[in-house]
Design a protein around this motif. Structure first.
Motif, PDB file in Angstrom:
ATOM      1  N   CYS A   1       0.805  -1.197  -0.104  1.00  0.00           N
ATOM      2  CA  CYS A   1       0.025   0.079  -0.029  1.00  0.00           C
ATOM      3  C   CYS A   1       0.698   1.331   0.190  1.00  0.00           C
ATOM      4  O   CYS A   1       2.268   1.370   0.328  1.00  0.00           O
ATOM      5  CB  CYS A   1      -0.710   0.171   1.326  1.00  0.00           C
TER       6      CYS A   1
ATOM      7  N   CYS B   1       1.784   0.557   9.172  1.00  0.00           N
ATOM      8  CA  CYS B   1       0.649  -0.201   8.319  1.00  0.00           C
ATOM      9  C   CYS B   1      -0.365   0.603   8.292  1.00  0.00           C
ATOM     10  O   CYS B   1      -1.284   0.527   9.162  1.00  0.00           O
ATOM     11  CB  CYS B   1       0.465  -1.604   8.742  1.00  0.00           C
TER      12      CYS B   1
ATOM     13  N   CYS C   1       3.222   2.359   3.282  1.00  0.00           N
ATOM     14  CA  CYS C   1       3.686   1.420   4.035  1.00  0.00           C
ATOM     15  C   CYS C   1       4.959   1.497   4.169  1.00  0.00           C
ATOM     16  O   CYS C   1       5.834   1.949   3.604  1.00  0.00           O
ATOM     17  CB  CYS C   1       3.257   0.080   3.024  1.00  0.00           C
TER      18      CYS C   1
HETATM   19  S1  SF4 Z   1       1.870  -3.933   5.966  1.00  0.00           S
HETATM   20 FE1  SF4 Z   1      -0.060  -2.730   5.927  1.00  0.00          FE
HETATM   21  S2  SF4 Z   1       0.299  -0.775   4.683  1.00  0.00           S
HETATM   22 FE2  SF4 Z   1       2.047  -2.294   4.268  1.00  0.00          FE
HETATM   23  S3  SF4 Z   1       1.347  -3.425   2.519  1.00  0.00           S
HETATM   24 FE3  SF4 Z   1       0.453  -4.766   4.386  1.00  0.00          FE
HETATM   25  S4  SF4 Z   1      -1.401  -3.898   4.640  1.00  0.00           S
HETATM   26 FE4  SF4 Z   1      -0.628  -2.510   3.363  1.00  0.00          FE
END
Ligand code: SF4
Ligand SMILES: Cc1ncc(C[n+]2csc(CCOP(=O)(O)OP(=O)(O)O)c2C)c(N)n1
Ligand SMILES: [Mg+2]
Lengths: 291, 383
Positions: A35, A218, A38
């Motif tokens: 995302c 996250c 992130c």
């Molecule tokens: S850790 Fe959280 S922000 Fe990173 S890719 Fe996974 S879901 Fe998305």
């Protein structure tokens, strides 16, 4: 702190073209699945810069991941890379490393992967002092599966499976690693890119079980549910609370909600690795046979 | 990696030790396991032998780890093996699936004891036969072999390594507590040919790690060879990259199954005794086949034309052989130390052509010949 001023600066210009570390990436697999905001991209970049700065031959590095958002690292690096099963990156790496003792083994995985389902493997790999470098991206929850609570979710943390706030006592990963026998233990946030790179360089050069915890945002899950804002806000939140104290007493390194926590290099000691001990036994036997 | 160790000569050893020696003779240089009765003699012998022969023995923290380490070591270029019994076999299912999906050659021995659960830790069983076939999730094929003696435990272990390399698939040695602990003469030959790993021959650039050869098996690039390949348990394409489409999944799973099922001649072994004029066939495997042979001889003394079909290969099930036998006899009896597992396969293949009976016991002891004889008489009565 410069990040505090981020709302005043104009949005960054979108730059097209090669990533400076593209030679170590599987460019044909980009765009990645992570995302926006992130922390994972920064940690991966720090690793690649570390490899580049050291001039290590990428053919001599194996990257091993478990399952999770962090586990996808193995899919993006252009090295021998293994995306294994949930929690089993370390035992897989154990087999690979003992079969190829001259290769560098780097395990990239999440907090849930390494400390919930893989917790037993972690303490035993550390105890054996296998020559493995572990980079654990701790985003305080299970990112991949939609933000469930995990073994590092702070008390009170809201996750999809802790809707009323987490009431389980979390692990303090650096303390666990040190208690289990890790030879090198450090913690940084994903904002500390230079320090991350420095730590990874130290780990790649030294022998023994090395553990690096990276506190990372996250925004899609933990940040959103705990009202920490977008990725940058969440990162800022962690960075603001991070206090550098090298060699801190590990009992003082707990991460408590809303409070400052310690980062830095906590353990860096020399002790014989599993392989050195094994080779020692082999030499003993050889000696006895000759006599 | 070091030279392998072949203990040529005649020995008196048990089935577990024979498996350990078979592994060393086949060139196994990595063994990871967790202690469990009645497997421990395999691990103990290899803990003694491997450090002296240049290999690696490691006792892992559990069987999840043992199986994962074996898969990792195989990608590190070694011939790798683990061994266990029921409870540990259950824990291995996860990474057995990883080995199947990533086409990792490796060998797993299961010295079966009585289950479910902790069951009978020190006593015989054959209750994991279906778990060997279907225990990991998803649809797949693998190869399972069932020794009936220490000599065969040695021979089949050597073959298991060769098959695992040829097909790039885990091969299971589905033995049992009695064969594992039984001491007999084991002859280890002077020469044992070592099955090579299928290596890529082309240039590193453009190498597709999951592009199969004509026999549907791809060559294997191991760690440190410069191919920088990606290996994943996710459904993947020929590049080894994840592809979440139903088409890619269909292509991959079909090939993983077909590469095995299209070549039954390479791994299908059975033994027929007293079958030339047999009117009733006793089907069995492992230790139960030895009791069944005793019962066949007993039946012959009573004037019943009985014969034995011993399954050396359990999986893939030898459909053609069993079908062929069904066409020649008037009844079949399956003898096994579970409540009817391989007998389901017999039933599936025979499709009602002849009457079937089963002599089942859940384990804890082997069958008595008279129990098997009763099964033979029963099926003769319904002709
Ligand atoms: S850790 Fe959280 S922000 Fe990173 S890719 Fe996974 S879901 Fe998305
Ligand atoms: C045996 C098994 N159980 C559950 C899952 C589902 N699963 C996939 S990723 C994951 C959690 C990952 O969390 P973490 O290790 O923290 O990684 P992140 O996604 O946060 O980087 C889970 C539970 C699985 N793949 N395998
Ligand atoms: Mg996580």
């Amino acid at each position: 702190m410069p990040v505090k001023a981020k709302r005043q600066v104009p949005p960054p210009e979108v730059v097209q073209g090669q990533h400076p570390m593209e030679k170590y990436l599987r460019a044909d697999r980009i765009p990645h699945i992570w995302c926006a905001g992130c922390g994972l991209g920064t940690v991966l970049a720090s690793f690649l810069y570390a490899v580049d700065d050291l001039g290590v031959d990428p053919d001599g590095i194996a990257v091993i991941s478990g399952i999770g958002c962090t586990g996808r690292v193995a899919g993006y690096v252009r090295m021998d890379s293994y995306h294994t099963t949930h929690g089993r990156a370390l035992p897989f790496a154990t087999g690979l490393k003992l079969a190829q003792p001259d290769m560098k083994a780097v395990v990239f995985s999440g907090d849930g992967d390494l400390f919930a389902i893989g917790g037993n493997h972690f303490i035993h790999a550390a105890r054996r002092n296998l020559d493995i470098n572990v980079i654990c991206v701790n985003n305080l929850n299970y990112g991949m599966t939609g933000g469930q609570a995990g073994p590092t979710t702070p008390l009170g943390g809201r996750c999809t499976t802790s809707p009323y706030g987490n009431f389980e006592h979390p692990f303090n990963l650096v303390h666990v690693a040190a208690s289990a026998g890790a030879a090198y233990v450090a913690r940084w946030t994903s904002l500390d890119v230079r320090r991350l790179q420095g730590a990874i360089q130290e780990m790649l050069v030294r022998k023994g079980f090395s553990f690096l915890e990276v506190i990372a945002p996250c925004p899609t899950n933990y940040g959103r549910r705990n009202k920490l804002g977008d990725g940058l806000d969440e990162l800022h939140h962690y960075a603001e609370h991070a206090v550098i104290k090298h060699g801190a007493d590990l009992a003082d390194t707990e991460i408590l909600p809303g409070q400052d926590f310690l980062v830095g290099k906590f353990i860096d000691e020399e002790k014989p690795t599993y392989w050195e001990m094994y080779q020692g036994k082999v030499a003993e036997l050889e000696d006895r046979r000759r006599r | 990696m070091p030279a392998r160790s072949v203990l040529s000569g005649v020995h008196f050893m048990n089935g577990d030790e024979a498996i350990a020696e078979g592994a060393l003779a086949a060139g196994c240089t990595f063994f990871a396991a967790y202690p469990i009765t009645p497997q421990s003699e395999i691990a103990e012998r290899l803990a003694f032998r491997l450090p002296r022969t240049g290999g690696v023995f490691i006792q892992m923290e559990d069987e999840l780890a043992a199986m994962a380490a074996v898969v990792g070591a195989a990608w590190g270029g070694t011939k790798a093996m683990t061994a266990t019994s029921g409870p540990g076999f259950s824990l291995m299912m996860e990474n057995l699936g990883l080995a199947i999906m990533t086409e990792t050659p490796c060998v797993v021995a299961n010295v079966q004891r009585g289950g479910p659960s902790t069951g009978l830790p020190t006593a015989v069983g054959q209750g994991d036969m279906m778990q060997a076939r279907w225990g990991s999730h998803g649809h797949y094929e693998l190869i399972s072999l069932c020794p009936s003696s220490p000599q065969e435990a040695f021979d089949l272990t050597v073959r298991a390594f060769a098959l695992s390399e040829r097909f790039r698939v885990p091969v299971l040695i589905m033995t049992d507590e009695v064969v594992g602990h039984m001491y007999e003469r084991v002859e280890i030959p002077e020469e044992i040919s070592e099955a090579p790993r299928r290596r890529p021959t082309g240039p590193v650039e453009g190498f597709l790690p999951y592009k199969p050869d004509e026999d549907l098996v791809p060559p294997m690039a191991c760690a440190g060879e410069g191919y920088r390949i990606h290996v994943t348990g996710l459904t993947h394409d020929e590049r080894g990259y994840p592809d979440m489409s139903a088409e890619a999944h269909d292509r991959l799973v079909r090939r993983l199954c077909d590469k095995i099922t299209r070549a039954p001649e390479a791994y299908t072994w059975t033994e027929e005794l007293f079958m030339d004029d047999a009117e009733v066939a006793v089907i069995s495997y492992g230790i139960s086949a030895r009791v069944a042979l005793g019962a066949v001889e007993l039946a012959r003394k009573r004037g019943i034309k009985a014969g034995l079909l011993r399954l050396i290969t359990a999986w893939p099930f030898p459909d053609d052989v069993v079908r062929g036998v069904a066409e020649r006899v008037q009844g079949m009896v399956t003898v096994e130390l579970n409540m009817g597992q391989m007998s389901r396969e017999v039933d599936r293949v025979v499709k009602g052509r002849v009457p079937l009976a089963g002599v089942y016991h859940p384990g804890g002891r082997i069958h008595r010949p008279d129990e098997v004889l009763r099964g033979i008489e029963e099926v003769m009565a319904c002709r």
